[in-house]
Design an enzyme around this catalytic site. Structure first.
Site, PDB file in Angstrom:
ATOM      1  N   ASP A  19      13.870  -4.057  -9.214  1.00  0.00           N
ATOM      2  CA  ASP A  19      13.245  -3.229  -8.179  1.00  0.00           C
ATOM      3  C   ASP A  19      12.572  -4.160  -7.168  1.00  0.00           C
ATOM      4  O   ASP A  19      12.264  -5.318  -7.481  1.00  0.00           O
ATOM      5  CB  ASP A  19      12.210  -2.322  -8.854  1.00  0.00           C
ATOM      6  CG  ASP A  19      11.371  -1.562  -7.861  1.00  0.00           C
ATOM      7  OD1 ASP A  19      11.941  -0.967  -6.928  1.00  0.00           O
ATOM      8  OD2 ASP A  19      10.129  -1.571  -8.016  1.00  0.00           O
ATOM      9  N   ASP A  21       9.930  -2.877  -4.271  1.00  0.00           N
ATOM     10  CA  ASP A  21       8.534  -2.502  -3.994  1.00  0.00           C
ATOM     11  C   ASP A  21       7.709  -2.453  -5.274  1.00  0.00           C
ATOM     12  O   ASP A  21       8.028  -1.696  -6.198  1.00  0.00           O
ATOM     13  CB  ASP A  21       8.487  -1.127  -3.316  1.00  0.00           C
ATOM     14  CG  ASP A  21       8.923  -1.202  -1.868  1.00  0.00           C
ATOM     15  OD1 ASP A  21       8.418  -2.071  -1.148  1.00  0.00           O
ATOM     16  OD2 ASP A  21       9.773  -0.375  -1.463  1.00  0.00           O
TER      17      ASP A  21
HETATM   18  C1  XBP Z   1       9.614   2.375  -3.332  1.00  0.00           C
HETATM   19  C2  XBP Z   1       9.465   3.422  -2.324  1.00  0.00           C
HETATM   20  C3  XBP Z   1       9.674   3.082  -0.917  1.00  0.00           C
HETATM   21  C4  XBP Z   1       8.581   2.402  -0.174  1.00  0.00           C
HETATM   22  C5  XBP Z   1       8.770   2.553   1.309  1.00  0.00           C
HETATM   23  O1  XBP Z   1      10.045   2.925  -4.569  1.00  0.00           O
HETATM   24  O2  XBP Z   1       9.226   4.564  -2.621  1.00  0.00           O
HETATM   25  O3  XBP Z   1       9.869   4.271  -0.291  1.00  0.00           O
HETATM   26  O4  XBP Z   1       7.329   2.957  -0.566  1.00  0.00           O
HETATM   27  O5  XBP Z   1      10.039   2.236   1.742  1.00  0.00           O
HETATM   28  P1  XBP Z   1      10.752   1.960  -5.652  1.00  0.00           P
HETATM   29  P2  XBP Z   1      10.778   3.149   2.839  1.00  0.00           P
HETATM   30  O6  XBP Z   1       9.917   0.722  -5.756  1.00  0.00           O
HETATM   31  O7  XBP Z   1      10.707   2.775  -6.920  1.00  0.00           O
HETATM   32  O8  XBP Z   1      12.158   1.667  -5.208  1.00  0.00           O
HETATM   33  O9  XBP Z   1       9.741   3.585   3.824  1.00  0.00           O
HETATM   34  O10 XBP Z   1      11.806   2.244   3.428  1.00  0.00           O
HETATM   35  O11 XBP Z   1      11.380   4.333   2.141  1.00  0.00           O
HETATM   36 MG    MG Z   2       8.797  -0.017  -7.384  1.00  0.00          MG
END
Ligand code: XBP
Ligand code: MG
Length: 263
Positions: A19, A21
Site C-alpha cells: 500500500d 498512503d
Molecule cells: C488511501 C486513500 C486515498 C488518499 C487520497 O487509501 O484513501 O484516497 O487518502 O488519495 P489506501 P486520492 O491507503 O487504503 O490505498 O485523493 O488520490 O484519492
Molecule cells: Mg493505506
C-alpha cells in the site's frame, strides 16, 4: 534469480504487494489533508479539515469519495456535492502531485531498507493503492524509483476503493501469482480487509491514524517498519513469525510459507 529457493518451492515468497498512503509514506496528515485544505481555500470555501476530523474522514477511502461523504454529512444536495467534490478533488490532486514531486512527502522510516532487502533477494514489488494515478507515479518515482515496482495498481485501474479487494486481485493477476506467494503490507483496517478479501496474507504496520483500529485476526501487526536504531514493536503475531524488531525478508518469507500451508 537471486534469493530464489528453486522453482519447485511452492511456498516461497515471490512478491510483496504494498500500500502507499500510510504505509510506504505517512502521507495523510501532512500531505493529503494539507492539499484538501489548500483546495478549499483556493475555492473560497471556509471548510478546513483539522487533524482529528481528517482522522475520522479517513474511514472513507478515496479523496473524491471522502469529499462527497463530508458534504453529504453537511446536508448538501447530491448534484451540488458531486460537482463540487469533483472540482475540488481535481485541484487537490494537482496540489498533492506538486507536493510529491517537490519531495515534501517522505518514506516511513525503515521502508527503503525493506525495499532494498527485498530487491536484493529477487522479490518482486507491486503496489495496490486507492490513490490517484496522477500523483502515485511521481511520488513513487521521486522516493524509490518507479522502475522498482513491476506492477502499480491505482484507482484508475481499480475504481472500487478498498476495502473492495479489486486492487489486490488485479495486482496478483498482473504478477501472475497465487495469493500465498505475495503477502500484502497495509496500514489501515480498510487496506487490511481488502488484502484479506483478495486472499493475501497481510502485515499491518500501523500509524498514528490507524493504531486504534480493530485488526482482530490480522497476520502480523507492527507499530513501524523498524530500523537498527529504532526497532518496531510487535502488537500481534498470531503465527509466531517473530520479526527481529523490523519487518524483514525472513519474516515475509515465513508469512508466505504460513499462507501457503493455510491454503
Ligand atoms: C488511501 C486513500 C486515498 C488518499 C487520497 O487509501 O484513501 O484516497 O487518502 O488519495 P489506501 P486520492 O491507503 O487504503 O490505498 O485523493 O488520490 O484519492
Ligand atoms: Mg493505506
Amino acid at each position: 534469480m537471486p534469493g530464489s529457493q528453486g522453482s519447485e518451492a511452492p511456498n516461497r515468497l515471490e512478491a510483496v504487494v504494498l500500500d502507499v498512503d500510510g504505509t510506504l509514506v505517512d502521507s495523510e496528515r501532512d500531505g493529503h489533508r494539507v492539499a484538501f485544505n489548500r483546495a478549499f481555500e483556493e475555492a473560497g470555501l471556509d471548510d478546513r479539515w483539522d487533524v482529528d476530523l481528517y482522522g475520522r474522514l479517513l474511514e472513507v477511502t478515496g479523496g473524491e469519495r471522502r469529499l462527497n461523504a463530508y458534504f453529504e454529512d453537511r446536508g448538501m444536495p447530491e448534484d451540488e456535492r458531486r460537482e463540487l467534490a469533483g472540482t475540488l478533488h481535481a485541484r487537490k490532486t494537482e496540489i498533492f502531485t506538486d507536493m510529491a514531486s517537490r519531495g515534501e512527502i517522505e518514506p516511513r522510516p525503515g521502508v527503503i531498507e525493506l525495499l532494498e532487502e527485498l530487491e536484493r533477494a529477487g522479490v518482486r514489488l507491486a503496489v495496490a493503492t486507492t490513490g490517484s494515478r496522477q500523483w502515485v507515479g511521481p511520488l513513487l518515482d521521486r522516493l524509490f524509483g518507479l522502475e522498482r515496482f513491476e506492477v502499480v495498481v491505482t484507482s484508475a485501474e481499480a475504481p472500487e476503493r478498498k476495502p473492495d479487494p479489486s486492487a489486490h486481485t488485479m495486482a496478483l493477476e498482473r504478477l501472475g501469482l497465487a495469493a500465498s506467494a505475495a503477502p500484502a503490507v497495509e496500514d489501515s483496517v480498510n487496506g487490511w480487509r481488502a488484502a484479506k478479501a483478495a486472499g493475501l496474507a497481510c502485515v499491518v504496520v500501523v500509524n498514528d491514524y490507524t493504531r486504534e483500529q480493530d485488526f482482530d485476526g490480522a497476520d502480523l501487526i507492527l507499530d513501524g517498519f523498524g530500523q537498527a536504531d529504532a526497532p518496531a514493536s510487535v502488537l500481534a503475531d498470531p503465527h509466531k513469525l517473530d520479526p527481529p524488531g523490523r519487518l524483514d525478508l525472513e519474516t515475509l518469507r515465513r508469512l508466505a510459507a504460513w499462507s501457503h500451508s493455510a491454503g
